[in-house]
Design a protein around this motif. Structure first.
Motif, PDB file in Angstrom:
ATOM      1  N   GLY A  23       0.822  -1.200   0.000  1.00  0.00           N
ATOM      2  CA  GLY A  23       0.000   0.000   0.000  1.00  0.00           C
ATOM      3  C   GLY A  23       0.856   1.248   0.000  1.00  0.00           C
ATOM      4  N   HIS A  24       0.201   2.377  -0.106  1.00  0.00           N
ATOM      5  CA  HIS A  24       0.906   3.662  -0.194  1.00  0.00           C
ATOM      6  C   HIS A  24       1.589   4.001   1.137  1.00  0.00           C
ATOM      7  N   VAL A  25       2.654   4.770   1.039  1.00  0.00           N
ATOM      8  CA  VAL A  25       3.380   5.181   2.239  1.00  0.00           C
ATOM      9  C   VAL A  25       2.442   5.922   3.205  1.00  0.00           C
ATOM     10  N   ASP A  26       2.590   5.620   4.476  1.00  0.00           N
ATOM     11  CA  ASP A  26       1.800   6.236   5.556  1.00  0.00           C
ATOM     12  C   ASP A  26       0.341   5.784   5.610  1.00  0.00           C
ATOM     13  N   HIS A  27      -0.021   4.802   4.809  1.00  0.00           N
ATOM     14  CA  HIS A  27      -1.398   4.319   4.887  1.00  0.00           C
ATOM     15  C   HIS A  27      -1.588   3.312   6.016  1.00  0.00           C
ATOM     16  N   GLY A  28      -0.465   2.899   6.635  1.00  0.00           N
ATOM     17  CA  GLY A  28      -0.583   2.085   7.848  1.00  0.00           C
ATOM     18  C   GLY A  28      -0.096   0.657   7.729  1.00  0.00           C
ATOM     19  N   LYS A  29       0.812   0.381   6.801  1.00  0.00           N
ATOM     20  CA  LYS A  29       1.320  -0.994   6.629  1.00  0.00           C
ATOM     21  C   LYS A  29       2.025  -1.484   7.896  1.00  0.00           C
ATOM     22  N   THR A  30       2.974  -0.662   8.372  1.00  0.00           N
ATOM     23  CA  THR A  30       3.726  -1.076   9.555  1.00  0.00           C
ATOM     24  C   THR A  30       2.807  -1.199  10.769  1.00  0.00           C
ATOM     25  N   SER A  31       1.894  -0.243  10.914  1.00  0.00           N
ATOM     26  CA  SER A  31       0.955  -0.277  12.045  1.00  0.00           C
ATOM     27  C   SER A  31       0.102  -1.546  11.998  1.00  0.00           C
ATOM     28  N   LEU A  32      -0.345  -1.895  10.790  1.00  0.00           N
ATOM     29  CA  LEU A  32      -1.195  -3.073  10.648  1.00  0.00           C
ATOM     30  C   LEU A  32      -0.400  -4.355  10.936  1.00  0.00           C
TER      31      LEU A  32
ATOM     32  N   ILE B 110      -9.304  -1.477   4.353  1.00  0.00           N
ATOM     33  CA  ILE B 110      -9.532  -0.027   4.359  1.00  0.00           C
ATOM     34  C   ILE B 110      -9.225   0.461   5.773  1.00  0.00           C
ATOM     35  N   ASN B 111      -8.083   1.117   5.910  1.00  0.00           N
ATOM     36  CA  ASN B 111      -7.532   1.445   7.227  1.00  0.00           C
ATOM     37  C   ASN B 111      -7.907   2.872   7.662  1.00  0.00           C
ATOM     38  N   LYS B 112      -7.631   3.159   8.893  1.00  0.00           N
ATOM     39  CA  LYS B 112      -7.854   4.483   9.510  1.00  0.00           C
ATOM     40  C   LYS B 112      -9.333   4.831   9.522  1.00  0.00           C
ATOM     41  N   ILE B 113     -10.126   3.782   9.698  1.00  0.00           N
ATOM     42  CA  ILE B 113     -11.569   3.956   9.691  1.00  0.00           C
ATOM     43  C   ILE B 113     -12.015   4.755  10.915  1.00  0.00           C
ATOM     44  N   ASP B 114     -11.142   4.856  11.901  1.00  0.00           N
ATOM     45  CA  ASP B 114     -11.440   5.640  13.112  1.00  0.00           C
ATOM     46  C   ASP B 114     -11.428   7.142  12.843  1.00  0.00           C
ATOM     47  N   LYS B 115     -10.853   7.532  11.731  1.00  0.00           N
ATOM     48  CA  LYS B 115     -10.694   8.969  11.485  1.00  0.00           C
ATOM     49  C   LYS B 115     -11.991   9.623  11.055  1.00  0.00           C
ATOM     50  N   HIS B 116     -12.140  10.845  11.476  1.00  0.00           N
ATOM     51  CA  HIS B 116     -13.326  11.627  11.183  1.00  0.00           C
ATOM     52  C   HIS B 116     -13.537  11.751   9.665  1.00  0.00           C
TER      53      HIS B 116
ATOM     54  N   VAL C 219     -10.760  -1.488   8.758  1.00  0.00           N
ATOM     55  CA  VAL C 219      -9.946  -1.719   9.959  1.00  0.00           C
ATOM     56  C   VAL C 219      -9.409  -0.388  10.504  1.00  0.00           C
ATOM     57  N   SER C 220      -8.979  -0.462  11.743  1.00  0.00           N
ATOM     58  CA  SER C 220      -8.166   0.609  12.301  1.00  0.00           C
ATOM     59  C   SER C 220      -6.981  -0.051  12.984  1.00  0.00           C
ATOM     60  N   ALA C 221      -5.822   0.131  12.378  1.00  0.00           N
ATOM     61  CA  ALA C 221      -4.618  -0.455  12.973  1.00  0.00           C
ATOM     62  C   ALA C 221      -4.329   0.223  14.307  1.00  0.00           C
ATOM     63  N   LEU C 222      -4.744   1.482  14.394  1.00  0.00           N
ATOM     64  CA  LEU C 222      -4.499   2.263  15.607  1.00  0.00           C
ATOM     65  C   LEU C 222      -5.382   1.775  16.754  1.00  0.00           C
TER      66      LEU C 222
END
Ligand code: GDP
Ligand code: MG
Length: 370
Positions: free
Chosen positions: A86-95, A186-192, A222-225
């Protein structure tokens, strides 16, 4: 990873550069004639134009031994091997970190997480999943260029607030070129600002149809966070793995691929091997790329010494003559004389290639264009 300019590729294909630029634009990649594209995108383009392409990299067609299939009745189920792109900063490492946390044996093992390039989690139902822990498509393409198609399933991470970005599209192209099934996280689903539906719609433009859009590609929010949606993602990986009926013969001389390798100050050359089939054991004699060795120790992703590693298990191998390259194949052979002989032959092939065909990798890559 190797790249080629659009102009150069057009010349080799005897097509007009402008037509390639147009086709790339349609694939979602706005590039100019002088810009470079990667191998997988080039390959897709070539196929799109109705040419045949044969991938020949600087390595190793002649470094690979012909793979003989194991008889059906020797095959046993094996864990799926998953790469996250995936694209940089989209959350690969976090996931990857979050998924590591789903390991049920993690707490009780006493081992400490080691970053060896891949890890394996054991789920509640005792089944396992192996994750390649070098996210991004560079590792993926580098391994593939050497003939190591170790990935069974790609998880494409798309940030729901940012949507499809250039590296997302590249990742889609790599996955398609490799013919590997994809699951969209689909990550960062927690974001507004999260807009997952927009992601699903944009995916359509790249011929990725998720189930909600009437297609067959699985997707999951998902939300890796916040660590939400992880169980569902794991379930979808398991479901996809079941469909693939992944199997290997564990009772034979081991074969595997180098995930990463380094020269360790205290331990000498160390390679992380993902076992493809067979079982790798302490004391086994092997060749790996143009190196050879005898397994002095095996260390798992929790830093524990283990006696053996079966199919789909990543393990650090100590006892190599030198440092191999990512994607090199490891094969256990009958004795040290044989190992040296094969390694020496491979060394000579490599040296010959380096001297006779210096910048030839791209040349040869497209040499089979018809
Ligand atoms: P990578 O470049 O794809 O490996 O992305 P990282 O895992 O390094 O994440 C990039 C940034 O996004 C970091 O600041 C993370 O904390 C953040 N991030 C990752 N996943 C999530 C998520 O699910 N929700 C939110 N809000 N932030 C996230
Ligand atoms: Mg990262």
């Amino acid at each position: 990873p190797e790249t080629i300019t659009v102009q150069e590729l057009a010349n080799r294909m005897a097509e007009r550069g402008a037509d390639l630029v147009k086709a790339l634009f349609k694939m979602g990649m706005p590039v100019t004639m002088t810009q470079s594209i990667d191998q997988d995108t080039a390959e897709l383009l070539v196929t799109d134009f109705g040419h045949n392409v044969k991938r020949v990299s600087d390595s190793d067609v002649d470094l690979q031994t012909e793979v003989e299939a194991d008889p059906e009745d020797t095959l046993k189920p094996r864990a799926p091997v998953v790469t996250i792109m995936g694209h940089v900063d989209h959350g690969k490492t976090s996931l990857l970190d979050a998924l590591r946390g789903t390991d049920v044996v993690k707490g009780e093992s006493g081992g400490i997480t080691q970053h060896i390039g891949a890890y394996q989690v054991t789920l509640k139902d005792k089944s396992k999943i192996t994750f390649l822990d070098t996210p991004g498509h560079e590792a993926f393409t580098e391994m593939r260029a050497r003939g190591a198609n170790v990935t069974d399933i790609v998880v494409l991470v798309v940030a729901a607030d940012d949507g499809l970005m250039p590296q997302t599209i590249e990742a889609i192209n790599h996955t398609k070129a490799a013919g590997v099934p994809m699951i969209v996280a689909i990550n960062k689903i927690d974001k507004h600002e999260a807009n997952p539906q927009r992601v699903r719609e944009r995916l359509l433009e790249h011929d990725v149809q998720v189930e909600a859009m009437g297609g067959e590609t699985q997707d999951v929010e998902v939300s890796a966070l916040k660590k939400t949606g992880l169980d569902e993602l794991v379930e979808k990986i398991q479901l996809q793995a079941e469909l693939l009926e992944l199997k290997a013969n564990p009772d034979r001389a081991a074969e595997g691929a180098v995930v990463e390798a380094k020269l360790d100050k205290g331990r000498g050359p160390v390679a992380t091997i993902l076992v493809g089939r067979g079982t790798l054991k302490v004391g086994d004699v092997f060749v790996v790329g143009a190196e050879s060795g005898k397994v002095r120790a095996l260390v798992d992703d929790k830093g524990r010494q283990v006696k053996e590693a079966g199919p789909s298990m990543p393990v650090e191998v100590l006892g190599l003559s030198g440092v191999p390259r990512a994607g090199d194949q490891l094969q256990v052979v009958e004795n040290e004389a044989r190992a040296r002989e094969v390694a020496e032959y491979r060394q000579s092939v490599l040296t010959q290639k380096r001297t006779t065909s210096a910048p030839a990798s791209l040349e040869s890559m497209f040499s089979a264009l018809k």
